[in-house]
Design a protein around this motif. Structure first.
Motif, PDB file in Angstrom:
ATOM      1  N   GLN A 123      28.084  36.839  68.470  1.00  0.00           N
ATOM      2  CA  GLN A 123      27.606  38.579  68.311  1.00  0.00           C
ATOM      3  C   GLN A 123      26.807  38.894  68.014  1.00  0.00           C
ATOM      4  O   GLN A 123      25.332  39.273  68.815  1.00  0.00           O
ATOM      5  CB  GLN A 123      28.633  39.470  67.715  1.00  0.00           C
ATOM      6  N   LEU A 124      26.433  37.708  67.363  1.00  0.00           N
ATOM      7  CA  LEU A 124      24.199  38.179  67.168  1.00  0.00           C
ATOM      8  C   LEU A 124      23.329  37.827  67.777  1.00  0.00           C
ATOM      9  O   LEU A 124      22.467  38.955  68.178  1.00  0.00           O
ATOM     10  CB  LEU A 124      24.624  37.474  65.783  1.00  0.00           C
ATOM     11  N   PHE A 125      23.952  36.489  68.972  1.00  0.00           N
ATOM     12  CA  PHE A 125      22.944  35.909  69.485  1.00  0.00           C
ATOM     13  C   PHE A 125      23.336  37.411  71.144  1.00  0.00           C
ATOM     14  O   PHE A 125      21.882  37.521  71.585  1.00  0.00           O
ATOM     15  CB  PHE A 125      23.650  35.022  70.309  1.00  0.00           C
ATOM     16  N   GLU A 126      24.204  38.178  71.363  1.00  0.00           N
ATOM     17  CA  GLU A 126      24.186  39.202  72.329  1.00  0.00           C
ATOM     18  C   GLU A 126      23.274  40.355  71.676  1.00  0.00           C
ATOM     19  O   GLU A 126      21.997  40.387  72.188  1.00  0.00           O
ATOM     20  CB  GLU A 126      25.871  39.444  71.961  1.00  0.00           C
ATOM     21  N   TRP A 127      23.313  40.461  70.515  1.00  0.00           N
ATOM     22  CA  TRP A 127      22.241  41.748  70.191  1.00  0.00           C
ATOM     23  C   TRP A 127      20.759  41.420  69.648  1.00  0.00           C
ATOM     24  O   TRP A 127      19.929  41.558  70.886  1.00  0.00           O
ATOM     25  CB  TRP A 127      23.086  41.930  68.503  1.00  0.00           C
ATOM     26  N   ALA A 128      20.784  40.214  69.801  1.00  0.00           N
ATOM     27  CA  ALA A 128      18.998  39.077  69.320  1.00  0.00           C
ATOM     28  C   ALA A 128      18.679  39.555  70.987  1.00  0.00           C
ATOM     29  O   ALA A 128      17.225  40.231  71.427  1.00  0.00           O
ATOM     30  CB  ALA A 128      19.192  38.331  69.221  1.00  0.00           C
ATOM     31  N   VAL A 129      19.215  38.731  71.955  1.00  0.00           N
ATOM     32  CA  VAL A 129      18.949  39.529  73.156  1.00  0.00           C
ATOM     33  C   VAL A 129      18.700  40.596  73.558  1.00  0.00           C
ATOM     34  O   VAL A 129      17.659  40.547  74.313  1.00  0.00           O
ATOM     35  CB  VAL A 129      19.873  38.456  74.588  1.00  0.00           C
ATOM     36  N   SER A 130      18.946  41.604  73.369  1.00  0.00           N
ATOM     37  CA  SER A 130      19.279  42.945  74.107  1.00  0.00           C
ATOM     38  C   SER A 130      18.090  43.533  73.277  1.00  0.00           C
ATOM     39  O   SER A 130      17.632  44.859  73.892  1.00  0.00           O
ATOM     40  CB  SER A 130      20.513  43.976  73.346  1.00  0.00           C
ATOM     41  N   LEU A 131      17.523  43.053  72.547  1.00  0.00           N
ATOM     42  CA  LEU A 131      16.315  42.694  71.930  1.00  0.00           C
ATOM     43  C   LEU A 131      14.904  43.573  72.726  1.00  0.00           C
ATOM     44  O   LEU A 131      13.844  44.179  72.077  1.00  0.00           O
ATOM     45  CB  LEU A 131      15.895  42.381  70.384  1.00  0.00           C
ATOM     46  N   LYS A 132      14.632  42.384  73.379  1.00  0.00           N
ATOM     47  CA  LYS A 132      14.500  42.534  74.435  1.00  0.00           C
ATOM     48  C   LYS A 132      13.550  43.651  75.560  1.00  0.00           C
ATOM     49  O   LYS A 132      12.500  43.813  76.110  1.00  0.00           O
ATOM     50  CB  LYS A 132      14.255  41.268  75.587  1.00  0.00           C
ATOM     51  N   ASP A 133      14.824  44.347  75.108  1.00  0.00           N
ATOM     52  CA  ASP A 133      15.173  45.182  76.196  1.00  0.00           C
ATOM     53  C   ASP A 133      14.449  46.953  75.460  1.00  0.00           C
ATOM     54  O   ASP A 133      14.173  47.875  75.683  1.00  0.00           O
ATOM     55  CB  ASP A 133      16.248  45.855  77.192  1.00  0.00           C
TER      56      ASP A 133
END
Length: 330
Positions: A123-133
């Motif tokens: 879950q934390l990984f998915e949130w971190a990836v979203s920060l690029k957008d």
């Protein structure tokens, strides 16, 4: 749930990485015995302004950068949050979902998110990836350096804090190299020029300078001639992660091919090979870590790959480099 002690007046920011702000600066100054003296000399010489410009605006991820005009290094809180969250997620998934299961003989080649620890890391990984957008607040119920859900996550978070500091310091030394190695003077006629208008020799110059900054950053942290194998592995994990997580701010797979930087996959490969690790277990750990980061990138972009058995973990990494080569060719 435990809470880290901090004051909003001394630790401003939106993300729980605010509690690491002073740690990062102290680690930058003291990563080697001679570092503070070297940094001080650069400040006195006028190459670098003292301090780091810390940006806490709510914005998508932006990597650290050196401003040749002001001679300042800039660091963004969103980037720091991205780095901590990525480091935690990748470490947990690698050690809990792969390494421990390989050692016990029950790893099937597929990562199974069948524990709360692994599910929360994902879950934390998915949130971190979203920060690029786009920017979004950190869900404090997920792992973070400020407060901890249970003793196991606390133990891992404290381990991640050390890796996080090394990753950020490596990035800072890359930017420091631009200010102290005459890179600004070499590139001054290229700043502001559209990338599409750069000539082949200008692109080659820029890439050479970025490669040199990577080497300076590496050598600012690791002395290959005198450091122990364990030290090189620990710091090397941070350096490999520093390059690997840049995969996750790319907007599409073909962006792995860079215009004025070395290609991202090549930087990961170079950072691993530069370590010159001799112990087979150290080699296996670092090659497989690089492979796992590549696979996560492929999975995000629906590029089919697998963790099927190869002769060595190095072979697996080179198989993934072949996937990157296919992306570039197409």
């Amino acid at each position: 749930m435990s809470n880290a002690s901090f004051s909003p007046s001394t630790h401003p920011g939106n993300f729980p990485v605010r509690v690491m702000a002073h740690n990062v600066i102290a680690h930058f100054e003291n990563v080697r015995d001679h570092t503070l003296m070297s940094l001080t000399a650069s400040v006195l010489k006028g190459d670098v302004k003292p301090g780091i410009k810390w940006h806490i605006e709510k914005a998508p991820v932006k990597s650290p950068y050196a401003d040749c005009g002001s001679q300042e290094i800039h660091l963004q809180e969103t980037y720091l949050g991205f780095v901590w969250a990525m480091t935690y997620s990748l470490l947990i998934i690698y050690e809990e979902g792969v390494q421990k299961r390989m050692i016990s003989g029950c790893f099937s080649g597929m990562i199974k998110y069948d524990t709360q620890l692994l599910q929360r890391a994902r879950q934390l990984f998915e949130w971190a990836v979203s920060l690029k957008d786009s920017y979004s607040d950190w869900d404090l119920s997920l792992p973070n350096p400020e407060r901890h859900n249970n003793p196991t996550e606390k133990w891992y978070a404290e381990k991640v804090n050390g890796l996080f500091q090394d990753i950020v310091v490596y990035s800072l030394f890359h930017e420091y190299a631009h200010l102290t190695n005459e890179h600004c003077a070499a590139l001054k006629n290229l700043f502001g020029k559209p990338l599409s208008e750069l000539k082949a020799e200008e692109i080659a110059l820029w890439k050479r300078i970025e490669t040199e900054a990577d080497i300076v950053a590496f050598e600012s942290i690791i002395d290959k001639a005198s450091d122990s194998e364990q030290y090189k592995l620990h710091k090397g994990v941070a350096i490999v992660l520093a390059h690997s997580m840049m995969l996750f701010i790319l907007r599409n797979p073909k962006s792995v091919t860079q215009i004025v930087h070395p290609d991202v996959d090549n930087r990961i490969h170079y950072s691993i090979s530069q370590l010159s690790l001799q112990d087979p277990s150290s080699q296996d750990y670092i090659w497989y870590l690089g492979s796992l980061c590549c696979k996560f990138f492929f999975d995000l972009h629906s590029i089919p790959t697998d963790l099927s058995t190869t002769n060595t973990t190095e072979d697996l990494f080179f198989r993934y480099l072949g996937v990157f080569d296919s992306i570039k060719a197409n």
